[in-house]
Write a protein that holds these residues in place. Structure first.
Motif, PDB file in Angstrom:
ATOM      1  N   THR A  75       0.830  -1.208   0.000  1.00 59.69           N
ATOM      2  CA  THR A  75       0.000   0.000   0.000  1.00 59.69           C
ATOM      3  C   THR A  75       0.861   1.252   0.000  1.00 59.69           C
ATOM      4  O   THR A  75       0.637   2.187  -0.793  1.00 59.69           O
ATOM      5  CB  THR A  75      -0.924  -0.005   1.227  1.00 59.69           C
ATOM      6  OG1 THR A  75      -1.808  -1.117   1.155  1.00 59.69           O
ATOM      7  CG2 THR A  75      -1.735   1.280   1.311  1.00 59.69           C
ATOM      8  N   LEU A  76       1.849   1.301   0.893  1.00 59.29           N
ATOM      9  CA  LEU A  76       2.724   2.472   0.960  1.00 59.29           C
ATOM     10  C   LEU A  76       3.489   2.660  -0.340  1.00 59.29           C
ATOM     11  O   LEU A  76       3.628   3.784  -0.839  1.00 59.29           O
ATOM     12  CB  LEU A  76       3.694   2.327   2.137  1.00 59.29           C
ATOM     13  CG  LEU A  76       3.066   2.413   3.530  1.00 59.29           C
ATOM     14  CD1 LEU A  76       4.093   2.077   4.601  1.00 59.29           C
ATOM     15  CD2 LEU A  76       2.475   3.798   3.787  1.00 59.29           C
ATOM     16  N   ASP A  77       3.977   1.556  -0.918  1.00 60.18           N
ATOM     17  CA  ASP A  77       4.707   1.654  -2.183  1.00 60.18           C
ATOM     18  C   ASP A  77       3.827   2.248  -3.278  1.00 60.18           C
ATOM     19  O   ASP A  77       4.264   3.117  -4.042  1.00 60.18           O
ATOM     20  CB  ASP A  77       5.207   0.276  -2.613  1.00 60.18           C
ATOM     21  CG  ASP A  77       6.346  -0.248  -1.744  1.00 60.18           C
ATOM     22  OD1 ASP A  77       6.967   0.569  -1.027  1.00 60.18           O
ATOM     23  OD2 ASP A  77       6.598  -1.473  -1.770  1.00 60.18           O
ATOM     24  N   GLN A  78       2.580   1.802  -3.355  1.00 60.72           N
ATOM     25  CA  GLN A  78       1.693   2.286  -4.407  1.00 60.72           C
ATOM     26  C   GLN A  78       1.310   3.748  -4.198  1.00 60.72           C
ATOM     27  O   GLN A  78       1.219   4.520  -5.157  1.00 60.72           O
ATOM     28  CB  GLN A  78       0.433   1.415  -4.489  1.00 60.72           C
ATOM     29  CG  GLN A  78      -0.438   1.720  -5.696  1.00 60.72           C
ATOM     30  CD  GLN A  78      -1.504   0.668  -5.932  1.00 60.72           C
ATOM     31  OE1 GLN A  78      -1.481  -0.392  -5.334  1.00 60.72           O
ATOM     32  NE2 GLN A  78      -2.450   0.959  -6.820  1.00 60.72           N
ATOM     33  N   LEU A  79       1.113   4.148  -2.957  1.00 58.54           N
ATOM     34  CA  LEU A  79       0.773   5.542  -2.675  1.00 58.54           C
ATOM     35  C   LEU A  79       1.928   6.488  -3.010  1.00 58.54           C
ATOM     36  O   LEU A  79       1.705   7.627  -3.427  1.00 58.54           O
ATOM     37  CB  LEU A  79       0.399   5.702  -1.203  1.00 58.54           C
ATOM     38  CG  LEU A  79      -0.968   5.161  -0.781  1.00 58.54           C
ATOM     39  CD1 LEU A  79      -1.082   5.170   0.743  1.00 58.54           C
ATOM     40  CD2 LEU A  79      -2.099   5.974  -1.401  1.00 58.54           C
ATOM     41  N   LEU A  80       3.157   6.018  -2.821  1.00 57.83           N
ATOM     42  CA  LEU A  80       4.320   6.895  -2.948  1.00 57.83           C
ATOM     43  C   LEU A  80       4.978   6.836  -4.319  1.00 57.83           C
ATOM     44  O   LEU A  80       5.872   7.650  -4.603  1.00 57.83           O
ATOM     45  CB  LEU A  80       5.356   6.544  -1.861  1.00 57.83           C
ATOM     46  CG  LEU A  80       4.900   6.828  -0.431  1.00 57.83           C
ATOM     47  CD1 LEU A  80       5.853   6.218   0.579  1.00 57.83           C
ATOM     48  CD2 LEU A  80       4.775   8.328  -0.192  1.00 57.83           C
ATOM     49  N   GLU A  81       4.552   5.885  -5.170  1.00 62.74           N
ATOM     50  CA  GLU A  81       5.246   5.766  -6.455  1.00 62.74           C
ATOM     51  C   GLU A  81       5.007   7.004  -7.314  1.00 62.74           C
ATOM     52  O   GLU A  81       4.026   7.728  -7.145  1.00 62.74           O
ATOM     53  CB  GLU A  81       4.791   4.503  -7.189  1.00 62.74           C
ATOM     54  CG  GLU A  81       3.402   4.547  -7.753  1.00 62.74           C
ATOM     55  CD  GLU A  81       3.054   3.261  -8.485  1.00 62.74           C
ATOM     56  OE1 GLU A  81       3.931   2.383  -8.616  1.00 62.74           O
ATOM     57  OE2 GLU A  81       1.897   3.130  -8.920  1.00 62.74           O
ATOM     58  N   ASP A  82       5.943   7.230  -8.228  1.00 54.85           N
ATOM     59  CA  ASP A  82       5.881   8.396  -9.117  1.00 54.85           C
ATOM     60  C   ASP A  82       5.760   9.685  -8.301  1.00 54.85           C
ATOM     61  O   ASP A  82       4.968  10.575  -8.622  1.00 54.85           O
ATOM     62  CB  ASP A  82       4.716   8.250 -10.100  1.00 54.85           C
ATOM     63  CG  ASP A  82       4.788   9.259 -11.243  1.00 54.85           C
ATOM     64  OD1 ASP A  82       5.870   9.820 -11.468  1.00 54.85           O
ATOM     65  OD2 ASP A  82       3.747   9.486 -11.892  1.00 54.85           O
ATOM     66  N   ASN A  83       6.549   9.741  -7.231  1.00 61.03           N
ATOM     67  CA  ASN A  83       6.589  10.939  -6.385  1.00 61.03           C
ATOM     68  C   ASN A  83       5.211  11.315  -5.845  1.00 61.03           C
ATOM     69  O   ASN A  83       4.850  12.493  -5.753  1.00 61.03           O
ATOM     70  CB  ASN A  83       7.203  12.114  -7.146  1.00 61.03           C
ATOM     71  CG  ASN A  83       7.629  13.244  -6.226  1.00 61.03           C
ATOM     72  OD1 ASN A  83       7.993  13.006  -5.069  1.00 61.03           O
ATOM     73  ND2 ASN A  83       7.577  14.471  -6.719  1.00 61.03           N
TER      74      ASN A  83
END
Length: 326
Positions: A292-300
């Motif tokens: 979840t955190l990775d998806q929220l933070l991807e592409d800045n």
């Protein structure tokens, strides 16, 4: 009669919400007859990417393929430790030490226990119409008598102030700070009606409590993880709370999980030795949360920026309606 909470089932029938939903994809749900529904509720904020998010399922499938042990208490859980590191990296200020839980209410319970053993004081101050959960401690912090009736709640040593009233908080601290363990509040009241406080109120309340030696607990169980157009409502605060509470969206809509993230100055090893949970720290929930955190933070943080844009647009249109139809 339904064998799964018949009282709730009767309410669903009364309001024609008793459809049997058999499939969900993104923002869409489907019932037994093939009828399609747009899901505007999103499980009260627990579905950040909608139903059956591919990234989350891929992470869980990889955990299955790797045969990760899910529950290994009292041994170390590498996935839970990975999640704690990620949370320390993304939370503001020196918030760093994480206790994992299984729900929002359990996260609130953990915070209440921690502030009491850390300070040696008992009073938990919260706000009227605030919502912090329905277990007994969380229910006692919830400033809504409707939910407390019949449950012998609130328990002793809970009290309430008007939300957004800094003067009332200051007066209470000046009179009784030596009795107060912590002030718990939401940055935006959710259950209370989506109520935004005056500009700067939350950060000023944190600073005021710190001046009087009272700990602060910011309940971002509903507002956290992108829902305010920032990763956290407190992301840009100069004065961060002593404890930040997360749950709901943290599990990516797939796993129940919560997190109480604490500044080192508010941590207490006595709590760490005594507090535990059978299902907390399990690898599957931690894996889903990391994804979840990775998806929220991807592409800045592109998704969160889109939330901010959408929120500004919707708010402007609603305010225009309010002006047209006062």
């Amino acid at each position: 009669m339904s064998l799964l909470n018949p009282a709730r089932n009767q309410l669903l029938e009364t309001f024609a919400l008793d459809a049997t939903l058999i499939r969900g994809s993104g923002a869409r749900l489907f019932d037994e007859q093939g009828e399609e529904y747009l899901d505007f509720l999103s499980q009260y904020g627990a579905l950040p990417f909608g139903h059956n998010p591919e990234r989350g399922w891929a992470a869980l499938s990889a955990a299955h393929q790797a045969q990760l042990p899910s529950m290994v208490q009292p041994m170390r859980s590498p996935e839970a430790e990975r999640l704690a590191r990620k949370l320390a990296e993304v939370t503001p200020g020196d918030l760093a030490i994480t206790t994992l839980t299984n729900s929002g209410a359990e996260t609130v319970e953990a915070a209440i226990k921690l502030v009491r053993i850390r300070t040696g004081r008992s009073v938990i101050l919260s706000t009227r119409n605030g919502f912090h959960g329905k277990t007994l401690g969380a229910l006692s912090a919830t400033g809504k008598p409707l939910y407390q009736q019949g449950f012998n709640a609130p328990a002793p040593d809970f009290d309430y102030l008007p939300f957004g009233d800094l003067a009332a908080l200051e007066a209470r601290l000046e009179a009784h700070a030596d009795l107060i363990a912590a002030f718990i509040l939401e940055p935006i009241q959710g259950e209370g009606g989506v109520v935004c406080p005056p500009e700067g109120y939350v950060e000023a309340a944190i600073a005021l409590c710190r001046q009087h030696g009272v700990l602060t607990i910011l309940d971002e169980i509903q507002t956290g993880l992108g829902r305010t157009g920032q990763l956290f409502a407190c992301s840009n605060f100069l004065d961060v709370p002593d404890m930040l509470l997360l749950s709901k969206a943290l599990g990516g809509g797939l796993m129940p999980i919560g997190a109480c993230i604490v500044r080192p100055s508010a941590w207490d090893d006595r709590f760490g030795r005594l507090h535990s949970s059978t299902f907390a720290n399990n690898a599957l929930a931690a894996t889903a949360a990391c994804a979840t955190l990775d998806q929220l933070l991807e592409d800045n943080g592109a998704l969160i920026r889109q939330v901010a844009e959408n929120g500004a647009y919707i708010r402007a249109r609603l305010e225009a309606l309010q002006r047209d139809y006062p």
